[in-house]
Design a protein around this motif. Structure first.
Motif, PDB file in Angstrom:
ATOM      1  N   VAL A   2      31.640  -5.812  -4.248  1.00 33.82           N
ATOM      2  CA  VAL A   2      30.819  -6.978  -3.922  1.00 33.82           C
ATOM      3  C   VAL A   2      31.512  -7.848  -2.869  1.00 33.82           C
ATOM      4  O   VAL A   2      30.859  -8.379  -1.970  1.00 33.82           O
ATOM      5  CB  VAL A   2      30.496  -7.799  -5.192  1.00 33.82           C
ATOM      6  N   ASP A   3      32.822  -7.970  -2.954  1.00 33.33           N
ATOM      7  CA  ASP A   3      33.560  -8.868  -2.071  1.00 33.33           C
ATOM      8  C   ASP A   3      34.027  -8.136  -0.801  1.00 33.33           C
ATOM      9  O   ASP A   3      33.321  -8.107   0.200  1.00 33.33           O
ATOM     10  CB  ASP A   3      34.743  -9.471  -2.835  1.00 33.33           C
ATOM     11  N   SER A   4      35.181  -7.530  -0.834  1.00 31.88           N
ATOM     12  CA  SER A   4      35.762  -6.949   0.380  1.00 31.88           C
ATOM     13  C   SER A   4      35.006  -5.711   0.856  1.00 31.88           C
ATOM     14  O   SER A   4      34.909  -5.476   2.070  1.00 31.88           O
ATOM     15  CB  SER A   4      37.240  -6.624   0.168  1.00 31.88           C
ATOM     16  N   GLY A   5      34.453  -4.928  -0.055  1.00 29.64           N
ATOM     17  CA  GLY A   5      33.710  -3.739   0.354  1.00 29.64           C
ATOM     18  C   GLY A   5      32.479  -4.085   1.167  1.00 29.64           C
ATOM     19  O   GLY A   5      32.231  -3.497   2.226  1.00 29.64           O
ATOM     20  N   MET A   6      31.685  -5.023   0.677  1.00 22.27           N
ATOM     21  CA  MET A   6      30.476  -5.424   1.404  1.00 22.27           C
ATOM     22  C   MET A   6      30.822  -6.152   2.697  1.00 22.27           C
ATOM     23  O   MET A   6      30.132  -5.984   3.707  1.00 22.27           O
ATOM     24  CB  MET A   6      29.575  -6.293   0.515  1.00 22.27           C
ATOM     25  N   ARG A   7      31.884  -6.944   2.676  1.00 24.23           N
ATOM     26  CA  ARG A   7      32.306  -7.652   3.899  1.00 24.23           C
ATOM     27  C   ARG A   7      32.712  -6.634   4.974  1.00 24.23           C
ATOM     28  O   ARG A   7      32.304  -6.739   6.131  1.00 24.23           O
ATOM     29  CB  ARG A   7      33.451  -8.611   3.576  1.00 24.23           C
ATOM     30  N   SER A   8      33.486  -5.634   4.575  1.00 31.19           N
ATOM     31  CA  SER A   8      33.920  -4.589   5.499  1.00 31.19           C
ATOM     32  C   SER A   8      32.728  -3.786   6.019  1.00 31.19           C
ATOM     33  O   SER A   8      32.631  -3.500   7.219  1.00 31.19           O
ATOM     34  CB  SER A   8      34.909  -3.662   4.786  1.00 31.19           C
ATOM     35  N   LEU A   9      31.813  -3.453   5.132  1.00 33.77           N
ATOM     36  CA  LEU A   9      30.610  -2.721   5.515  1.00 33.77           C
ATOM     37  C   LEU A   9      29.764  -3.543   6.482  1.00 33.77           C
ATOM     38  O   LEU A   9      29.256  -3.021   7.482  1.00 33.77           O
ATOM     39  CB  LEU A   9      29.817  -2.371   4.255  1.00 33.77           C
ATOM     40  N   GLY A  10      29.631  -4.830   6.215  1.00 33.56           N
ATOM     41  CA  GLY A  10      28.877  -5.714   7.099  1.00 33.56           C
ATOM     42  C   GLY A  10      29.495  -5.806   8.489  1.00 33.56           C
ATOM     43  O   GLY A  10      28.781  -5.798   9.501  1.00 33.56           O
ATOM     44  N   THR A  11      30.806  -5.892   8.552  1.00 32.44           N
ATOM     45  CA  THR A  11      31.495  -5.937   9.840  1.00 32.44           C
ATOM     46  C   THR A  11      31.240  -4.652  10.620  1.00 32.44           C
ATOM     47  O   THR A  11      30.956  -4.689  11.818  1.00 32.44           O
ATOM     48  CB  THR A  11      33.010  -6.145   9.644  1.00 32.44           C
ATOM     49  N   TYR A  12      31.327  -3.524   9.924  1.00 34.46           N
ATOM     50  CA  TYR A  12      31.080  -2.246  10.605  1.00 34.46           C
ATOM     51  C   TYR A  12      29.646  -2.183  11.140  1.00 34.46           C
ATOM     52  O   TYR A  12      29.426  -1.889  12.316  1.00 34.46           O
ATOM     53  CB  TYR A  12      31.352  -1.065   9.667  1.00 34.46           C
ATOM     54  N   VAL A  13      28.676  -2.453  10.273  1.00 32.68           N
ATOM     55  CA  VAL A  13      27.267  -2.323  10.659  1.00 32.68           C
ATOM     56  C   VAL A  13      26.894  -3.315  11.763  1.00 32.68           C
ATOM     57  O   VAL A  13      26.212  -2.959  12.722  1.00 32.68           O
ATOM     58  CB  VAL A  13      26.343  -2.501   9.427  1.00 32.68           C
ATOM     59  N   ASN A  14      27.356  -4.550  11.646  1.00 29.58           N
ATOM     60  CA  ASN A  14      26.938  -5.594  12.576  1.00 29.58           C
ATOM     61  C   ASN A  14      27.766  -5.687  13.857  1.00 29.58           C
ATOM     62  O   ASN A  14      27.281  -6.229  14.857  1.00 29.58           O
ATOM     63  CB  ASN A  14      26.935  -6.945  11.866  1.00 29.58           C
ATOM     64  N   GLU A  15      28.992  -5.185  13.837  1.00 33.37           N
ATOM     65  CA  GLU A  15      29.852  -5.358  15.007  1.00 33.37           C
ATOM     66  C   GLU A  15      30.380  -4.058  15.608  1.00 33.37           C
ATOM     67  O   GLU A  15      30.637  -4.000  16.805  1.00 33.37           O
ATOM     68  CB  GLU A  15      31.041  -6.260  14.644  1.00 33.37           C
ATOM     69  N   HIS A  16      30.580  -3.036  14.791  1.00 31.63           N
ATOM     70  CA  HIS A  16      31.265  -1.844  15.284  1.00 31.63           C
ATOM     71  C   HIS A  16      30.439  -0.567  15.270  1.00 31.63           C
ATOM     72  O   HIS A  16      30.891   0.457  15.784  1.00 31.63           O
ATOM     73  CB  HIS A  16      32.550  -1.603  14.486  1.00 31.63           C
ATOM     74  N   PHE A  17      29.244  -0.607  14.706  1.00 28.51           N
ATOM     75  CA  PHE A  17      28.435   0.604  14.624  1.00 28.51           C
ATOM     76  C   PHE A  17      28.057   1.086  16.015  1.00 28.51           C
ATOM     77  O   PHE A  17      27.552   0.328  16.836  1.00 28.51           O
ATOM     78  CB  PHE A  17      27.164   0.367  13.795  1.00 28.51           C
ATOM     79  N   LEU A  59      20.661  -3.595   1.012  1.00 25.14           N
ATOM     80  CA  LEU A  59      21.775  -3.491   0.070  1.00 25.14           C
ATOM     81  C   LEU A  59      22.433  -4.850  -0.134  1.00 25.14           C
ATOM     82  O   LEU A  59      22.687  -5.265  -1.276  1.00 25.14           O
ATOM     83  CB  LEU A  59      22.809  -2.470   0.574  1.00 25.14           C
ATOM     84  N   ALA A  60      22.694  -5.566   0.947  1.00 23.46           N
ATOM     85  CA  ALA A  60      23.364  -6.867   0.863  1.00 23.46           C
ATOM     86  C   ALA A  60      22.560  -7.859   0.024  1.00 23.46           C
ATOM     87  O   ALA A  60      23.134  -8.625  -0.760  1.00 23.46           O
ATOM     88  CB  ALA A  60      23.623  -7.423   2.260  1.00 23.46           C
ATOM     89  N   GLU A  61      21.243  -7.850   0.187  1.00 25.95           N
ATOM     90  CA  GLU A  61      20.401  -8.766  -0.596  1.00 25.95           C
ATOM     91  C   GLU A  61      20.474  -8.450  -2.089  1.00 25.95           C
ATOM     92  O   GLU A  61      20.521  -9.357  -2.918  1.00 25.95           O
ATOM     93  CB  GLU A  61      18.953  -8.714  -0.095  1.00 25.95           C
ATOM     94  N   LEU A  62      20.485  -7.169  -2.436  1.00 22.71           N
ATOM     95  CA  LEU A  62      20.586  -6.775  -3.844  1.00 22.71           C
ATOM     96  C   LEU A  62      21.951  -7.149  -4.425  1.00 22.71           C
ATOM     97  O   LEU A  62      22.048  -7.670  -5.540  1.00 22.71           O
ATOM     98  CB  LEU A  62      20.329  -5.276  -4.001  1.00 22.71           C
ATOM     99  N   VAL A  63      22.997  -6.892  -3.655  1.00 27.52           N
ATOM    100  CA  VAL A  63      24.348  -7.243  -4.110  1.00 27.52           C
ATOM    101  C   VAL A  63      24.467  -8.756  -4.263  1.00 27.52           C
ATOM    102  O   VAL A  63      25.085  -9.245  -5.208  1.00 27.52           O
ATOM    103  CB  VAL A  63      25.413  -6.667  -3.148  1.00 27.52           C
ATOM    104  N   ASP A  64      23.846  -9.496  -3.361  1.00 25.54           N
ATOM    105  CA  ASP A  64      23.859 -10.955  -3.446  1.00 25.54           C
ATOM    106  C   ASP A  64      23.138 -11.438  -4.711  1.00 25.54           C
ATOM    107  O   ASP A  64      23.568 -12.407  -5.342  1.00 25.54           O
ATOM    108  CB  ASP A  64      23.245 -11.574  -2.198  1.00 25.54           C
TER     109      ASP A  64
END
Length: 166
Positions: free
Chosen positions: A46-61, A148-153
């Motif tokens: 929920v914390d670091s995993g989703m943050r890391s995934l968000g960074t990848y999808v939004n900035e590095h994909f 996914l982020a909305e569900l985790v939130d």
């Protein structure tokens, strides 16, 4: 042997068979699985995993970098495996789930799998044409991530509320 002991022996043999068969069907879990371990795993996701995934999808994909996509698919598939293992354990022992409710748990698992599947399509070269005709899978990947982020939130919010009222 008298005629009275034969039914008793048969009954004892039947009970022994039931006991042996019942134990062989019992679900066993690895010894490292505990409620605390599973809570920690969920918190990490929920914390670091989703943050890391968000960074990848939004900035590095970038669909051209198959290695990053492969690593992200592996991350998602590994997490779903770990979370499923914990969920099975918690259902068997605590009658609870890894996320706030059974429905939310199923929805989050489905969203993780959907994002992983979408990334796999990109990795395999499926085209995602945008309005100009160029291949642009980023909006589709972001959409899966946002789901996914909305569900985790939702899980995170409900857990915070639960802690607040304890």
């Amino acid at each position: 042997m008298n005629s009275h002991s034969l039914p008793l022996q048969r009954a004892l043999c039947f009970l022994c068979l039931l006991f042996i068969c019942g134990n062989s069907n019992a679900k066993t879990h690895p010894s490292y699985l505990t409620p605390a371990y599973c809570d920690g795993l969920v918190e990490q996701f929920v914390d670091s995993g989703m943050r890391s995934l968000g960074t990848y999808v939004n900035e590095h994909f970038n669909p051209e970098y198959r290695g990053g996509i492969r690593n992200t698919i592996h991350f998602l598939d590994q997490r779903i495996e770990w979370l499923n293992e914990c969920n099975d354990y918690l259902l068997d022992t605590n009658k609870s789930t890894v996320f706030y409710s059974e429905k939310l748990t199923r929805d989050i698992f489905a969203a993780i799998q959907a994002l992983s599947r979408e990334l796999q399509h990109v990795r395999q070269g499926v085209e995602y044409p945008d309005d100009t005709g160029a291949n642009n899978p980023a909006p589709f990947i972001k959409e899966r991530y946002v789901e996914l982020a909305e569900l985790v939130d939702q899980h995170h919010t409900r857990m915070l509320m639960k802690k607040q009222f304890q």
